[in-house]
Design a protein around this motif. Structure first.
Motif, mmCIF file in Angstrom:
data_model
loop_
_atom_site.group_PDB
_atom_site.id
_atom_site.type_symbol
_atom_site.label_atom_id
_atom_site.label_comp_id
_atom_site.label_asym_id
_atom_site.label_seq_id
_atom_site.Cartn_x
_atom_site.Cartn_y
_atom_site.Cartn_z
ATOM 1 N N GLU A 102 0.827 -1.211 0.000
ATOM 2 C CA GLU A 102 0.000 0.000 0.000
ATOM 3 C C GLU A 102 0.862 1.262 0.000
ATOM 4 O OE1 GLU A 102 -2.519 -0.486 3.365
ATOM 5 O OE2 GLU A 102 -3.783 -2.000 2.396
ATOM 6 N N LYS A 103 2.093 1.135 0.496
ATOM 7 C CA LYS A 103 3.027 2.269 0.510
ATOM 8 C C LYS A 103 3.840 2.348 -0.786
ATOM 9 C CE LYS A 103 3.688 2.124 5.543
ATOM 10 N NZ LYS A 103 4.661 1.822 6.641
ATOM 11 N N ASN A 104 3.433 1.553 -1.784
ATOM 12 C CA ASN A 104 4.116 1.528 -3.088
ATOM 13 C C ASN A 104 5.557 1.031 -2.984
ATOM 14 O OD1 ASN A 104 1.895 2.476 -4.582
ATOM 15 N ND2 ASN A 104 2.396 4.593 -4.072
ATOM 16 N N GLU A 105 5.799 0.115 -2.046
ATOM 17 C CA GLU A 105 7.130 -0.445 -1.877
ATOM 18 C C GLU A 105 7.194 -1.861 -2.472
ATOM 19 O OE1 GLU A 105 8.084 0.025 2.254
ATOM 20 O OE2 GLU A 105 8.100 2.203 2.120
ATOM 21 N N THR A 106 8.306 -2.528 -2.241
ATOM 22 C CA THR A 106 8.547 -3.827 -2.875
ATOM 23 C C THR A 106 8.601 -4.956 -1.857
ATOM 24 O OG1 THR A 106 9.869 -2.689 -4.559
ATOM 25 C CG2 THR A 106 10.059 -5.078 -4.466
ATOM 26 N N LEU A 107 7.857 -6.017 -2.145
ATOM 27 C CA LEU A 107 7.799 -7.199 -1.282
ATOM 28 C C LEU A 107 8.474 -8.358 -2.001
ATOM 29 C CD1 LEU A 107 6.599 -8.486 1.334
ATOM 30 C CD2 LEU A 107 4.548 -9.000 -0.009
ATOM 31 N N GLY A 108 9.391 -9.038 -1.313
ATOM 32 C CA GLY A 108 10.057 -10.193 -1.898
ATOM 33 C C GLY A 108 9.497 -11.485 -1.319
ATOM 34 N N LEU A 109 9.105 -12.401 -2.189
ATOM 35 C CA LEU A 109 8.486 -13.651 -1.745
ATOM 36 C C LEU A 109 9.109 -14.854 -2.454
ATOM 37 C CD1 LEU A 109 4.693 -12.669 -1.900
ATOM 38 C CD2 LEU A 109 6.124 -12.753 0.148
ATOM 39 N N PHE A 110 9.115 -15.978 -1.754
ATOM 40 C CA PHE A 110 9.510 -17.259 -2.331
ATOM 41 C C PHE A 110 8.265 -18.142 -2.260
ATOM 42 C CE2 PHE A 110 13.321 -15.310 -0.586
ATOM 43 C CZ PHE A 110 14.148 -15.334 -1.706
ATOM 44 N N PRO A 111 7.504 -18.221 -3.365
ATOM 45 C CA PRO A 111 6.212 -18.923 -3.359
ATOM 46 C C PRO A 111 6.235 -20.334 -2.799
ATOM 47 C CG PRO A 111 6.466 -17.688 -5.378
ATOM 48 C CD PRO A 111 7.794 -17.619 -4.667
ATOM 49 N N GLU A 112 7.377 -21.030 -2.939
ATOM 50 C CA GLU A 112 7.458 -22.404 -2.443
ATOM 51 C C GLU A 112 7.428 -22.459 -0.914
ATOM 52 O OE1 GLU A 112 10.567 -24.510 -5.311
ATOM 53 O OE2 GLU A 112 10.845 -22.343 -5.100
ATOM 54 N N GLY A 113 7.766 -21.349 -0.280
ATOM 55 C CA GLY A 113 7.694 -21.287 1.172
ATOM 56 C C GLY A 113 8.912 -21.829 1.889
ATOM 57 N N THR A 114 9.644 -22.699 1.230
ATOM 58 C CA THR A 114 10.842 -23.272 1.839
ATOM 59 C C THR A 114 11.851 -23.589 0.759
ATOM 60 O OG1 THR A 114 11.645 -24.984 3.365
ATOM 61 C CG2 THR A 114 10.059 -25.677 1.703
ATOM 62 N N ARG A 115 13.088 -23.756 1.148
ATOM 63 C CA ARG A 115 14.166 -24.009 0.191
ATOM 64 C C ARG A 115 14.056 -25.407 -0.411
ATOM 65 N NH1 ARG A 115 19.046 -26.401 1.244
ATOM 66 N NH2 ARG A 115 18.537 -26.362 3.474
ATOM 67 N N SER A 116 14.276 -25.489 -1.725
ATOM 68 C CA SER A 116 14.299 -26.780 -2.403
ATOM 69 C C SER A 116 15.651 -27.438 -2.186
ATOM 70 C CB SER A 116 14.042 -26.600 -3.907
ATOM 71 O OG SER A 116 14.292 -27.803 -4.602
#
Length: 201
Positions: A102-116
């Protein structure tokens, strides 16, 4: 200079020559507005690698237990990380992620949720789809390709922003949106590997 900038510069000085990082598609990351960068997850070093290769500052989620240690907690907050309780629906983390967008910033995500552990893409959790559907953010897929071995080439590829209006308008589920994001990451990996194979011949 902020702690985030200092940490980013220090990590970049070490990681770029150590892993011979090569970045592609950096221009695909919008300069303004809310953005979600979604990447595959092959190493615990993925967050700093995405962080140093992105032209925008990124907020990442980190395991809630890490914030329980005083020094580590302050350090993580200083580099714009926020806690998430793994294995459950953490409403505070979801709310924090939406506030960032909402603050026009950047969110980093790893969709898998955990390391492969194998390096192969895993099945995505619904989290990335939730943020994609509940915000007006542009989704930028990211692929990290190559081994994390000293002086071996590591490729970081950013794809063009995804158009997910169809999923928003059709009332798609968060899991359906997450699956679409993972498909884009998979396509990035396959296309880039095909190009590098041809160049090597």
């Amino acid at each position: 200079m902020s702690l985030y900038k200092i940490a980013k510069n220090l990590v970049a000085i070490i990681f770029y020559p150590l892993y011979r990082i090569r970045v592609y598609g950096k221009e695909n990351i919008p300069k303004q507005g809310p953005v979600i960068i979604c990447s595959n997850h092959i190493s615990n070093l993925d967050p700093p690698v995405v962080g140093i290769t992105s032209p925008r500052d990124i907020h990442f989620m980190a395991k809630g237990e890490l914030f329980e240690k005083r020094f580590m907690g302050k350090l993580l907050v200083g580099i714009q990380a926020f806690p998430v309780k793994r294995g459950m629906r953490d409403r505070n983390a979801l709310r924090k992620g939406l506030e960032i967008l909402e603050k026009n910033e950047t969110l980093g995500l790893f969709p898998e949720g955990t390391r492969s552990k194998t390096g192969e893409l895993g099945d995505p959790l619904a989290g990335a789809g939730f943020f994609a559907l509940r915000s007006n953010a542009l989704i930028v897929p990211c692929a990290i390709i190559g081994p994390y071995k000293p002086f071996r080439r590591l490729h970081v590829v950013y794809g063009k922003p995804m158009n997910i209006e169809h999923y928003r308008n059709s009332k798609a589920s968060a899991k359906e949106a997450a699956d679409a994001i993972m498909l884009e990451i998979k396509t990035l990996i396959e296309n880039h590997e095909a190009k590098t194979t041809l160049l090597d011949k």
